[in-house]
Design a protein around this motif. Structure first.
Motif, PDB file in Angstrom:
ATOM      1  N   GLU A 217       0.828  -1.208   0.000  1.00 21.06           N
ATOM      2  CA  GLU A 217       0.000   0.000   0.000  1.00 21.06           C
ATOM      3  C   GLU A 217       0.865   1.262   0.000  1.00 21.06           C
ATOM      4  O   GLU A 217       0.546   2.251  -0.666  1.00 21.06           O
ATOM      5  CB  GLU A 217      -0.924  -0.014   1.227  1.00 21.06           C
ATOM      6  CG  GLU A 217      -2.177   0.822   1.018  1.00 21.06           C
ATOM      7  CD  GLU A 217      -3.216   0.569   2.088  1.00 21.06           C
ATOM      8  OE1 GLU A 217      -3.608   1.548   2.726  1.00 21.06           O
ATOM      9  OE2 GLU A 217      -3.599  -0.606   2.286  1.00 21.06           O
ATOM     10  N   SER A 221       0.769   4.125  -2.850  1.00 21.33           N
ATOM     11  CA  SER A 221       0.370   5.494  -2.470  1.00 21.33           C
ATOM     12  C   SER A 221       1.424   6.497  -2.899  1.00 21.33           C
ATOM     13  O   SER A 221       1.101   7.579  -3.418  1.00 21.33           O
ATOM     14  CB  SER A 221       0.152   5.577  -0.954  1.00 21.33           C
ATOM     15  OG  SER A 221      -0.902   4.736  -0.569  1.00 21.33           O
ATOM     16  N   ASN A 225       0.789   9.579  -5.402  1.00 19.33           N
ATOM     17  CA  ASN A 225       0.976  10.949  -4.893  1.00 19.33           C
ATOM     18  C   ASN A 225       2.025  11.712  -5.700  1.00 19.33           C
ATOM     19  O   ASN A 225       1.931  12.937  -5.855  1.00 19.33           O
ATOM     20  CB  ASN A 225       1.372  10.923  -3.411  1.00 19.33           C
ATOM     21  CG  ASN A 225       0.209  10.451  -2.539  1.00 19.33           C
ATOM     22  OD1 ASN A 225      -0.963  10.658  -2.907  1.00 19.33           O
ATOM     23  ND2 ASN A 225       0.511   9.828  -1.414  1.00 19.33           N
TER      24      ASN A 225
END
Length: 841
Positions: A217, A221, A225
């Motif tokens: 994860e 992420s 981002n």
């Protein structure tokens, strides 16, 4: 199953191969009508793989075939053998039980094992070689000495280096290309190879995967981002993540469809190493989740019947279930299937028609989900291979299918259900093997120690007799599910009907199509928001035309039959050879244009109904209207959903279909069913009429059946009216006993065919004289059949009624086979074809 690719094998005779000292030999079945199987030597390099049930590439008469290894032996043959060229499979494609079934079929139905193999195996398993031309590099590129056609082929070879025979035919735009090929070989422009390639190809799909670097994860992420790529690529990635979370594996086509993205945008993510694309083999046939849900309870009568079947199987391997129409036999089958499935056994559920499988499969899938598969002749060749392999490995344990499903490679068969066991569609007609799937199922089950349940509302006379004699066990289901009464049957005397030219009669005169009584009943039924089925066992518009001036009837040029007018094509069709002719305007015999359209087929009935009941929806079910894999199912579902009001059809509407809202059934021409020149005519007519009447009133209320006939006192009509199978059987069995017909004899029908009428007639006389020497008391004929010419071949028949003496069947058949061979030894009869039909229908 891992299958080796059969590559290109050069067609060069290496004499050393034929002189190899083999220590092991294989008996190989080839998919050809050969009188014997052939033995081939197994090269030492193939000994480990050449096992029974595997396919072997072998040569016969300069052509290569994929045969099945029947047995392996160390007993040296008394003759020189050719070698097996290749073993095509890593493991057998079938088991010993299937080979035993093939052998039994070839013996019992008097055909070759090769003919059984051709019927049994999916087409893509039956490979044969194809001629390939290979360019000779030493020939150079000077083709000035070649003829025009040779030059064209040589130029193509220079460019492509190899050409298949079909490509040569396309280049020259002719089919007969062998003289050109021979000239090219003689001039050393090319040489010939024999190519044998596997035709089955696994279906591949592109699946999209996330690079494992982003499986955590945090890593994912961070990537999202810090995104610096195109916004559309970000949307595509988010769509992938959503699909992967909700559906698991993500198909590329599904991802692009649901995200609205392009292949170029996906390619961008792949190039950035964020997503990967992986090709995977996928099933061609989609399956449901594998769950079992038996959500119904038996009635008292069903429970008693189920208990009787279970008890019967304790003592006998075969049980006949005689259950009236609408009695819930299918539910008895379902609980029996569950019992054997739970015990880890495979189950085969046979149906006579593809038309039936569509409705039954939905009912069975409701209870068994993806545990049950469907198999029939409308599947394409690749689909059949995939189903074959899943059944062979035991991945599929339940199969629903028509008669061809009997050949599937079951490994652990526990139960065979033969539904509508009386149906003549279980008997294969052409080509050989002309087997009866019901009888073959009994033998096949015996090889596994499995049980057979034969079910019908109108059992075959032979099956009911076997049950009476104690050969089969017997169970009954004598009341309809839910206590509904059997339909009320009204017989309409068409001789008393006042015929009107405007409607209701075929061409204004002749047979009544829809009597006033039936028309009124249809109106009342439709007004009550119920459905109607009308049965007529003739397709087309008019079964025949006749000149009203001279009596001329148009006939097929190739068959001795009248032509049927089909309105959808506006042509005259022959239902035997398929030929089509323009509709005649002027009589070729007298020049008149005054034609009478005699009798009526399903097309004409449909047209009349659409005119008379314009605000209701009418559909037709016959072989002309339902073509394609899903055509039957689509029509049946429309009728089930009450989007159709009237269904008119041939035998397809008779067989086991279950519709909630049908309360009226009309049989438009019972006389046509009762007028065939056949010893089974009463049995067939009773079964058809009782079965079609069984479609009426299956839910909530008693149905009604109206039968139109000009011979209302015919005993079959009385038995149908009373739903009295036992009375029918009592009188029919006595008639069969008196005239020595089955089940008291076994009929072998020999049909001789030849393009010359005198030749086939003389050959039939000669064969009959030979047979008289050993089978004098059992011969009937020779005689021409009712239709004595089909596809330019004249026909003669000899019927042999063999006694059912234990152990004598094979002896009699050998005598018949020997006499046929003896007739063929006479040069003038060598070209006369003899078709052997054992237990003819």
């Amino acid at each position: 199953m891992h299958t080796k690719q059969a590559g290109l094998t050069m067609n060069i005779r290496d004499n050393n191969l034929f002189e190899e000292d083999f220590t092991v030999w294989a008996e190989v079945i080839l998919p050809l009508a050969l009188p014997v199987t052939y033995t081939y030597g197994i090269p030492e390099t193939m000994l480990a793989k050449a096992t029974t049930g595997c396919r072997a590439e072998v040569e016969l008469r300069n052509k290569k075939y994929a045969g099945i290894i029947k047995s392996v032996t160390q007993n040296k043959p008394a003759y020189q053998t050719k070698p097996i060229l290749n073993v095509l499979d890593d493991e057998p494609v079938l088991f010993e039980q299937q080979l035993q079934l093939w052998k039994w079929m070839s013996d019992y139905y008097m055909c070759s094992e090769g003919e059984v193999m051709a019927a049994a195996l999916p087409t893509h398993f039956k490979l044969s070689s194809e001629t390939v031309l290979i360019y000779n590099e030493e020939a150079g590129d000077d083709f000035s000495h070649l003829g025009d056609e040779e030059f064209l082929v040589a130029e193509a070879l220079l460019l492509k280096k190899e050409l298949r025979l079909t490509e040569v035919q396309q280049i020259l735009d002719v089919t007969h290309v062998y003289p050109i090929i021979k000239k090219l070989i003689d001039k050393k422009i090319c040489f010939v190879w024999e190519a044998m390639d596997e035709k089955y190809k696994a279906k591949k799909e592109n699946y999209v995967l996330l690079n494992p670097l982003y499986s955590s994860e945090d890593a994912l992420s961070k990537k999202l981002n810090d995104w610096k790529g195109a916004p559309k690529q970000m949307e595509l990635l988010l769509a992938y993540l959503h699909l992967e979370k909700t559906e698991g594996d993500v198909l590329q086509t599904e991802l692009l469809k649901k995200s609205g993205a392009t292949a170029a945008q996906l390619k961008g993510l792949v190039e950035k190493n964020i997503l990967w694309v992986e090709k995977r083999s996928v099933d061609r046939i989609k399956t449901l989740p594998k769950n079992i849900d038996i959500d119904f309870e038996f009635s008292d009568a069903q429970q008693q019947c189920s208990d009787a079947v279970a008890k019967a199987f304790e003592g006998k391997p075969v049980c006949l279930l005689h259950g009236v129409t609408g009695s819930g036999k299918t539910q008895v089958y379902i609980k029996l299937i569950e019992k054997y499935f739970s015990a880890g056994k495979q189950v085969l559920y046979l149906l006579p028609e593809i038309a039936l499988t569509a409705q039954i499969i939905r009912r069975l899938q409701k209870h068994f989900g993806g545990n049950i598969a469907i198999y029939h002749s409308k599947f394409n060749n690749n689909e059949r291979i995939e189903l074959w392999n899943k059944i062979r490995t035991g991945e599929i344990k339940m199969v629903l299918g028509a008669r061809s499903a009997l050949f599937l490679p079951f490994a652990n068969l526990g139960l065979i259900i033969v539904d509508e066991e009386h149906d003549s569609s279980y008997k294969q007609q052409d080509p050989a093997p002309r087997y009866n799937a019901r009888d073959a199922a009994v033998y096949y089950a015996g090889l596994f120690g499995a049980k057979v349940l034969l079910g019908s509302a109108t059992p075959a006379v032979e099956s009911y007799y076997n049950a009476q004699q104690g050969k089969y066990a017997f169970a009954e289901l004598n009341e309809r599910y839910g206590g509904i009464k059997l339909p009320q049957i009204e017989i309409i005397d068409t001789r008393q009907v006042v015929q009107k030219a405007s409607a209701g009669a075929a061409g204004g005169r002749g047979k009544v199509m829809i009597s006033p009584q039936l028309r009124e009943a249809i109106e009342k039924t439709l007004e009550a928001d119920k459905q109607v089925i009308l049965f007529q066992n003739r397709r087309g518009y008019n079964p025949y035309l006749i000149c009203n001036t001279c009596g001329f009837i148009p006939q097929c040029n190739h068959c001795s039959v009248s032509l049927t007018l089909h309105k959808y094509s506006n042509k005259l069709h022959c239902h035997y050879c398929g030929s089509q002719y323009p509709k005649l305007i002027t009589c070729p015999a007298c020049g008149s244009n005054n034609w009478l359209e005699k009798n009526f087929g399903t097309e004409k009935i449909e047209e009349q109904l659409e005119e008379d009941f314009a605000k209701y929806k009418v559909a037709r079910m016959d072989v002309d209207s339902v073509r394609g894999k899903k055509a039957h199912d689509n029509l049946i579902q429309l009728f089930e959903q009450h989007r159709l009001d009237i269904l008119v059809g041939t035998q397809m509407v008779v067989k086991g279909l279950d519709f909630d809202k049908v309360t009226l059934v009309g049989i438009l021409d019972a006389d046509g069913l009762l007028s065939f020149a056949d010893f089974r005519v009463n049995e067939r007519a009773f079964q058809l009429m009782e079965q079609v009447s069984g479609r009426a009133g299956r839910r909530n209320e008693q149905g009604k059946v109206m039968i139109q006939s000009g011979n209302v006192k015919h005993p079959v009509l009385q038995w149908v009216q009373q739903h009295d199978y036992k009375q029918f059987f009592t009188l029919e069995i006595e008639s069969r006993r008196q005239f020595f017909y089955p089940p008291f004899s076994r009929i072998v029908l020999l049909t001789l065919k030849h393009k010359d009428k005198n030749t086939v007639s003389n050959a039939a006389d000669r064969l009959a004289a030979l047979l008289q020497q050993d089978l004098k008391d059992y011969i009937v004929g020779p005689a021409p059949p009712m239709i004595n010419r089909i596809r330019n071949q004249y026909l003669m028949e000899i019927m042999i009624k063999l006694p059912k003496e234990k152990g004598m069947s094979s002896t009699y058949k050998k005598i018949i086979g020997n006499h046929i061979n003896l007739m063929h030894s006479d040069k003038q009869y060598k070209s006369v074809a003899v078709v052997i039909d054992v237990d003819t229908n």
